[in-house]
Design an enzyme around this catalytic site. Structure first.
Site, PDB file in Angstrom:
ATOM      1  N   HIS A  61       0.864  -1.186   0.000  1.00 17.02           N
ATOM      2  CA  HIS A  61       0.000   0.000   0.000  1.00 17.02           C
ATOM      3  C   HIS A  61       0.897   1.231   0.000  1.00 17.02           C
ATOM      4  O   HIS A  61       1.732   1.413   0.890  1.00 17.02           O
ATOM      5  CB  HIS A  61      -0.915   0.017   1.220  1.00 17.02           C
ATOM      6  CG  HIS A  61      -1.880   1.162   1.199  1.00 17.02           C
ATOM      7  ND1 HIS A  61      -3.130   1.072   0.616  1.00 17.02           N
ATOM      8  CD2 HIS A  61      -1.772   2.438   1.660  1.00 17.02           C
ATOM      9  CE1 HIS A  61      -3.754   2.227   0.726  1.00 17.02           C
ATOM     10  NE2 HIS A  61      -2.952   3.079   1.352  1.00 17.02           N
ATOM     11  N   CYS A  62       0.716   2.087  -1.000  1.00 17.23           N
ATOM     12  CA  CYS A  62       1.576   3.259  -1.161  1.00 17.23           C
ATOM     13  C   CYS A  62       0.815   4.521  -0.761  1.00 17.23           C
ATOM     14  O   CYS A  62      -0.174   4.883  -1.412  1.00 17.23           O
ATOM     15  CB  CYS A  62       2.054   3.371  -2.608  1.00 17.23           C
ATOM     16  SG  CYS A  62       3.138   4.786  -2.902  1.00 17.23           S
ATOM     17  N   PRO A  63       1.274   5.217   0.275  1.00 16.27           N
ATOM     18  CA  PRO A  63       0.578   6.452   0.673  1.00 16.27           C
ATOM     19  C   PRO A  63       0.744   7.573  -0.345  1.00 16.27           C
ATOM     20  O   PRO A  63      -0.086   8.490  -0.395  1.00 16.27           O
ATOM     21  CB  PRO A  63       1.238   6.811   2.010  1.00 16.27           C
ATOM     22  CG  PRO A  63       2.571   6.159   1.965  1.00 16.27           C
ATOM     23  CD  PRO A  63       2.388   4.903   1.183  1.00 16.27           C
TER      24      PRO A  63
ATOM     25  N   ASN B 217      -2.035   6.957  -2.482  1.00 14.87           N
ATOM     26  CA  ASN B 217      -3.261   6.689  -1.727  1.00 14.87           C
ATOM     27  C   ASN B 217      -4.025   5.521  -2.328  1.00 14.87           C
ATOM     28  O   ASN B 217      -5.245   5.561  -2.518  1.00 14.87           O
ATOM     29  CB  ASN B 217      -4.161   7.931  -1.681  1.00 14.87           C
ATOM     30  CG  ASN B 217      -5.313   7.768  -0.699  1.00 14.87           C
ATOM     31  OD1 ASN B 217      -5.196   7.040   0.287  1.00 14.87           O
ATOM     32  ND2 ASN B 217      -6.431   8.434  -0.983  1.00 14.87           N
ATOM     33  N   ASN B 218      -3.294   4.466  -2.617  1.00 17.75           N
ATOM     34  CA  ASN B 218      -3.906   3.309  -3.253  1.00 17.75           C
ATOM     35  C   ASN B 218      -3.015   2.103  -3.023  1.00 17.75           C
ATOM     36  O   ASN B 218      -1.819   2.237  -2.736  1.00 17.75           O
ATOM     37  CB  ASN B 218      -4.084   3.548  -4.755  1.00 17.75           C
ATOM     38  CG  ASN B 218      -5.116   2.625  -5.368  1.00 17.75           C
ATOM     39  OD1 ASN B 218      -5.709   1.797  -4.685  1.00 17.75           O
ATOM     40  ND2 ASN B 218      -5.339   2.761  -6.665  1.00 17.75           N
TER      41      ASN B 218
END
Length: 379
Positions: A150-152, A155-156
């Site tokens: 999960h990559c901030p 945001n996905n």
């Protein structure tokens, strides 16, 4: 109150994306206005700088938007347990019985990976059997197909549906930063040495060069790591935790054998589309070819070929040999058959030695069938 906190959490998740967007917007002003229009003297140089800058900017923004807004790959409905199956699973207290239920439910599903204990991978939150390479994301509150992480910053969740877009985002972000830093380096040195004197855009250009150089350094390592993962057909989660198959753990279990074939799993077969933020990944996200299955299939085909060749050789050899059958007359029913070449295939004879009757059958070409001569009426 809970609804307000949930809404605030959703807004807070967009802060990294807004930060990146603000940096890009400021860099556009610093590069196009302060550097190209107000600082660069040559008209040709201005035009070329602006044209190539917008090319990198468009590809970067396109890839970034696809990585952000591409819906995550979710589990197909056939992997979810029915109400009846869910009740029987939850009512069963014994762990071995639960494993049996899950094995029965997953019998017709394309799942080959297992838990560390060898059981079927099951999500207690989503109430579904996990497809291969699928993991539950606590941030997205869903099981994501071929989840990488999960990559901030987008945001996905990065997974099957947007992994190509994420890599292109990293690549074009790196090219964007390198281009800005390379074209601004000359004016950064001149401003630093006060060759161009004081101006309102001096600090914009100085900070533009520093920001582009620092982002480029961080992007080089991140992009290099993900390119390695793609070439090995791994995800970030699989690089830290070896996937377990029915035959045991295998860190290269999903590898297609060559780096090019592994890259095609993410970028597709058409190399002309590799650099475009268009979905071209292979497969359906829920099942993947594995090295173990391929090796088993190749081994089985090789064995079948060997058996076929041995069978053909045996048929050819038997045409020129006679059959000798040794049968125990004591009644135990032991039969031993072997082939021995005969100098005169037309002769048929029998002999009795040590309680055994030996029958030799000829294989003459002009006889329609072989006749068995046995004085003891063995059959």
């Amino acid at each position: 109150m809970a609804g307000i906190l949930c809404c605030c959490a959703k807004v807070f998740k967009w802060v990294p994306v807004l930060f990146i967007s603000a940096i890009v917007a400021w860099s556009y002003y610093a590069y196009v206005v302060q550097l190209c229009i107000l600082t660069v003297d040559s008209i040709i140089e201005k035009v070329l700088y602006i044209i190539f800058y917008h090319m990198f900017l468009v590809m970067f923004a396109w890839s970034y938007a696809r990585a952000i807004f591409q819906p995550i790959g979710v589990i197909p409905k056939e992997f979810f347990l029915s109400k009846q199956d869910l009740e029987s699973l939850e009512n069963e207290e014994r762990g071995d019985r639960q494993d049996e239920i899950l094995r029965r439910l997953a019998k017709n599903l394309p799942v080959y990976t297992r838990t560390l204990a060898g059981g079927i991978r099951y999500c207690d939150i989503c109430k579904a059997v996990k497809p291969d390479r699928c993991h539950h994301c606590s941030v997205c509150q869903a099981c994501v197909l071929k989840m990488d992480h999960h990559c901030p910053w987008v945001n996905n969740c990065v997974g099957y549906s947007n992994y190509k877009f994420f890599i292109l985002f990293l690549m074009y972000a790196l090219l964007y930063c390198l281009y800005v830093a390379a074209t601004a380096a000359q004016y950064f040195v001149e401003f630093w040495s006060n060759s161009l004197g004081q101006s309102a855009g001096k600090f914009h250009i100085l900070f533009l060069f520093f920001a582009a150089a620092m982002f480029a350094l961080s992007l080089v390592s991140l992009l290099g790591y993900h390119l390695y993962l793609v070439s090995a057909n791994k995800t970030t989660l699989e690089s830290f935790r070896t996937p377990v198959f029915r035959t045991g753990p295998d860190k290269d279990g999903f590898s297609m054998g060559t780096k090019v074939d592994n890259i095609k799993e993410v970028f597709g077969d058409d190399k002309r589309m590799w650099l475009l933020p268009v979905f071209t990944s292979k497969g359906d996200g829920r099942s993947y070819p594995t090295r173990t299955e391929s090796e088993d299939s190749d081994h089985l085909l090789a064995e079948r070929q060997r058996w076929a060749e041995e069978g053909m050789d045996s048929d050819t050899t038997n045409n020129d040999d006679s059959v000798k059958i040794d049968i125990n007359n004591s009644g135990r029913g032991d039969i031993t058959a072997h082939y021995t070449p005969q100098d005169n295939p037309a002769e048929n004879h029998s002999e009795e030695t040590d309680g055994f009757t030996t029958v030799t059958m000829g294989t003459e070409a002009n006889e329609p069938d072989n006749k068995l001569h046995d004085s003891n009426h063995l059959f």
